[in-house]
Structures are given as structure tokens and as C-alpha cells.
Write a protein that holds these residues in place. Structure first.
Motif, short mmCIF file in Angstrom:
data_model
loop_
_atom_site.label_atom_id
_atom_site.label_comp_id
_atom_site.label_asym_id
_atom_site.label_seq_id
_atom_site.Cartn_x
_atom_site.Cartn_y
_atom_site.Cartn_z
N VAL A 47 5.70 6.12 54.96
CA VAL A 47 6.11 6.59 56.29
C VAL A 47 5.58 5.56 57.29
CG1 VAL A 47 5.90 9.07 56.12
CG2 VAL A 47 3.65 7.83 56.60
N ASN A 48 6.26 4.95 58.03
CA ASN A 48 5.98 4.05 59.12
C ASN A 48 6.39 4.08 60.52
OD1 ASN A 48 8.56 3.06 59.65
ND2 ASN A 48 8.73 2.62 57.52
N ILE A 49 5.75 3.41 61.26
CA ILE A 49 6.14 3.43 62.82
C ILE A 49 6.14 2.10 63.48
CG2 ILE A 49 3.70 3.70 63.56
CD1 ILE A 49 6.41 5.80 65.20
N THR A 50 6.91 1.76 64.14
CA THR A 50 7.18 0.32 64.77
C THR A 50 6.96 0.37 66.15
OG1 THR A 50 8.26 -0.57 62.87
CG2 THR A 50 8.47 -1.93 64.96
N TYR A 51 6.48 -0.42 66.94
CA TYR A 51 6.28 -0.51 68.35
C TYR A 51 6.98 -1.95 68.64
CZ TYR A 51 4.63 -1.15 73.15
OH TYR A 51 4.56 -1.38 74.49
N GLU A 52 7.74 -2.23 69.55
CA GLU A 52 8.14 -3.28 70.03
C GLU A 52 8.10 -3.60 71.52
OE1 GLU A 52 12.00 -6.28 69.26
OE2 GLU A 52 12.16 -4.07 68.72
N ARG A 53 7.46 -4.60 72.18
CA ARG A 53 7.34 -4.88 73.37
C ARG A 53 7.94 -6.08 73.75
NH1 ARG A 53 6.58 -3.23 78.68
NH2 ARG A 53 5.22 -4.79 79.79
N LEU A 54 8.86 -6.15 74.86
CA LEU A 54 9.43 -7.38 75.32
C LEU A 54 8.66 -7.99 76.11
CD1 LEU A 54 12.57 -8.37 75.66
CD2 LEU A 54 12.75 -7.35 77.79
N ILE A 55 8.66 -9.35 75.87
CA ILE A 55 7.59 -10.03 76.56
C ILE A 55 8.15 -11.14 77.39
CG2 ILE A 55 5.60 -9.88 75.15
CD1 ILE A 55 6.43 -12.55 74.00
N GLU A 56 9.28 -11.35 77.30
CA GLU A 56 10.22 -12.10 78.13
C GLU A 56 11.66 -11.79 77.85
OE1 GLU A 56 10.61 -17.06 78.79
OE2 GLU A 56 8.61 -16.17 78.62
N ASN A 57 12.65 -12.33 78.62
CA ASN A 57 14.02 -12.15 78.49
C ASN A 57 14.52 -12.12 77.11
OD1 ASN A 57 16.43 -11.44 79.30
ND2 ASN A 57 17.18 -13.47 79.95
N LYS A 58 14.19 -13.03 76.09
CA LYS A 58 14.96 -13.08 74.81
C LYS A 58 13.77 -12.86 73.77
CE LYS A 58 18.42 -16.23 76.22
NZ LYS A 58 18.96 -17.59 75.91
N TYR A 59 12.44 -12.70 74.25
CA TYR A 59 11.23 -12.63 73.13
C TYR A 59 10.58 -11.17 73.18
CZ TYR A 59 12.39 -17.38 73.71
OH TYR A 59 13.16 -18.62 73.90
N SER A 60 10.18 -10.67 71.98
CA SER A 60 9.28 -9.54 71.90
C SER A 60 8.35 -9.54 70.80
CB SER A 60 10.33 -8.18 71.82
OG SER A 60 11.01 -8.32 70.57
N LEU A 61 7.33 -8.82 70.78
CA LEU A 61 6.12 -8.72 69.92
C LEU A 61 6.49 -7.34 69.05
CD1 LEU A 61 3.32 -9.82 71.82
CD2 LEU A 61 4.47 -11.29 70.12
N VAL A 62 6.46 -7.44 67.79
CA VAL A 62 6.57 -6.38 67.19
C VAL A 62 5.25 -6.17 66.20
CG1 VAL A 62 8.01 -5.10 65.17
CG2 VAL A 62 9.06 -6.77 66.88
N ILE A 63 4.63 -4.77 66.00
CA ILE A 63 3.80 -4.40 65.20
C ILE A 63 4.41 -3.09 64.47
CG2 ILE A 63 1.42 -3.49 65.05
CD1 ILE A 63 0.94 -4.88 67.70
N THR A 64 4.07 -3.15 63.07
CA THR A 64 4.56 -1.88 62.33
C THR A 64 3.31 -1.68 61.73
OG1 THR A 64 6.63 -2.75 62.16
CG2 THR A 64 5.84 -1.02 60.32
N ALA A 65 3.22 -0.42 61.27
CA ALA A 65 2.34 0.39 60.65
C ALA A 65 2.62 1.20 59.55
CB ALA A 65 1.07 0.70 61.16
N GLY A 66 2.12 1.19 58.37
CA GLY A 66 2.84 2.29 57.31
C GLY A 66 1.71 2.62 56.28
N ALA A 67 2.25 3.81 55.52
CA ALA A 67 1.26 4.32 54.63
C ALA A 67 2.25 4.68 53.35
CB ALA A 67 0.29 5.03 55.02
N SER A 68 1.80 4.64 52.39
CA SER A 68 2.42 5.30 51.17
C SER A 68 1.59 5.69 49.86
CB SER A 68 3.49 4.32 50.50
OG SER A 68 4.18 4.87 49.08
N ASP A 69 2.10 7.05 49.15
CA ASP A 69 1.05 7.22 47.91
C ASP A 69 1.71 6.71 46.78
OD1 ASP A 69 2.81 9.00 48.07
OD2 ASP A 69 1.57 10.79 47.98
N ALA A 70 2.88 5.97 46.85
CA ALA A 70 3.51 5.77 45.51
C ALA A 70 2.96 4.60 44.89
CB ALA A 70 4.99 5.35 46.05
N ALA A 71 3.33 4.39 43.59
CA ALA A 71 2.72 3.22 42.84
C ALA A 71 3.32 2.13 43.23
CB ALA A 71 2.64 3.58 41.50
N PRO A 72 2.48 0.95 43.85
CA PRO A 72 3.05 -0.27 44.43
C PRO A 72 3.59 -0.99 43.22
CG PRO A 72 0.83 -0.55 44.46
CD PRO A 72 0.95 0.99 43.93
#
Length: 192
Positions: A47-72
């Protein structure tokens, strides 16, 4: 007189440009924030969630957090192990066309860095361990927003460090570093 006509033409052109920009914002909206999830990750028990924030006309910052209980990694006796893998991704998206004004739409590329934290527990001996891996890459994608609903297709290419998953001195498994395709995304979410 010529100067007054020239100034009048420039003023009318400027007013017309503002009117065009206002019409584009009414058509395309003025989305500066988006929150979405990668639907494909559910296939891999993540499961994951991403937040994206426009900081200028053509640019944005992106942060994603996620978790899994499957074997990596491949584990020979998976019933003896439990895992909790968490990811934290930081990115900086660039929308080269920027043709829609202040909005998160169109083709983009996103250089990014991901921290992968793997907590492993060997159940028979009740031993735990924390393992880290890192990923650096570039995602390429296209984002559509229609009536505040976000739809995004993307693929990422880059480098992931080798992963050795241990709990104490007991090794669950490992995998070599990876260069190439490191991410596939089919995102769905909301913008405002």
C-alpha cells in the motif's frame, strides 16, 4: 500619435493574454496539490500514498510513503519469517511543456531517491533485524486530471543497491543490485 497606437496595441494584447490564461484555468483548473496511489502496487501486497505539490509553473515536489508485508527477496522457508518493508521516496517532477499554467498535467520526468527499510523477524528464535536499501532513478510519465480526478501512467529507470535481509546472524535471502526498470505506476487519486 504612433506611440499612442503602439501603446494601445500592447495594452490590448496584454489584456487578451490575461483573458486567455483565465479561460485555460477555467478549462484545466488550477490544481497545485494531488494525492494518489499506485494501483499496481496492490498486486505486490503493497500500500502506498503519494503527495505532490506544485512549487512553480513547471516544477513539483513529490513524497511517497508505502508499506508491505511481502518478502522483498526469495526466501527458502517463508513460514519462518515475517517482514515489514517500508519505503520513503522523494522526487522533483519537471513538466517541460508547462502549457496548462499552474497545474500538474501532461508529460513529466521525476528524478527521485528512495529509502527502503526492511524489518525482518526470524520466528523460531524470535530474532529481529533491520536492513536498508536505496534506489536512485528517474521516472517518466504522463498525468491527466479530469474534474479533479488524477490518472497517471509512469515508468522508472535507475539503480537499486543489493539487498541482504538478515535477522541477527541468520540470513533470509539476498538479491544483487539492479540497474534498469525499477518502477511501474498506474496512479489514481484526487487533486485540488
Amino acid at each position: 500619435m504612433k506611440k499612442l497606437v503602439f501603446i494601445g496595441i500592447i495594452m490590448l494584447s496584454t489584456i487578451n493574454l490575461f483573458a486567455i490564461e483565465e479561460k485555460l484555468q477555467k478549462i484545466y483548473g488550477n490544481e497545485e496539490n494531488a494525492i494518489y496511489t499506485n494501483i499496481l502496487s496492490f498486486l505486490f501486497k503493497e500500500v502506498n500514498i503519494t503527495y505532490e505539490r506544485l512549487i512553480e509553473n513547471k516544477y513539483s515536489l513529490v513524497i511517497t510513503a508505502g508499506a508491505s508485508d511481502a518478502a522483498p527477496v526469495d526466501v527458502s522457508n517463508s513460514s519462518d519469517w515475517s517482514f515489514l518493508t517500508t519505503i520513503l521516496k522523494f522526487g522533483f517532477s519537471v513538466y517541460p511543456a508547462g502549457r496548462y499554467g499552474n497545474t500538474l498535467r501532461g508529460f513529466y520526468f521525476m528524478p527521485n531517491y528512495t529509502i527502503i527499510n526492511i524489518d525482518a523477524k526470524y520466528k523460531p528464535q524470535n530474532i529481529s533485524g533491520t536492513n536498508l536499501a536505496h534506489k536512485i532513478g528517474v521516472n517518466f510519465g504522463y498525468k491527466w486530471i479530469l474534474n479533479k480526478v488524477v490518472f497517471d501512467l509512469s515508468a522508472g529507470f535507475g539503480y537499486r543497491t543489493a539487498i541482504t535481509v538478515k535477522a541477527g546472524s541468520i540470513e533470509a535471502g539476498s538479491c544483487d543490485h539492479k540497474v534498469g526498470l525499477t518502477y511501474l505506476g498506474l496512479h489514481f487519486g484526487y487533486s485540488w
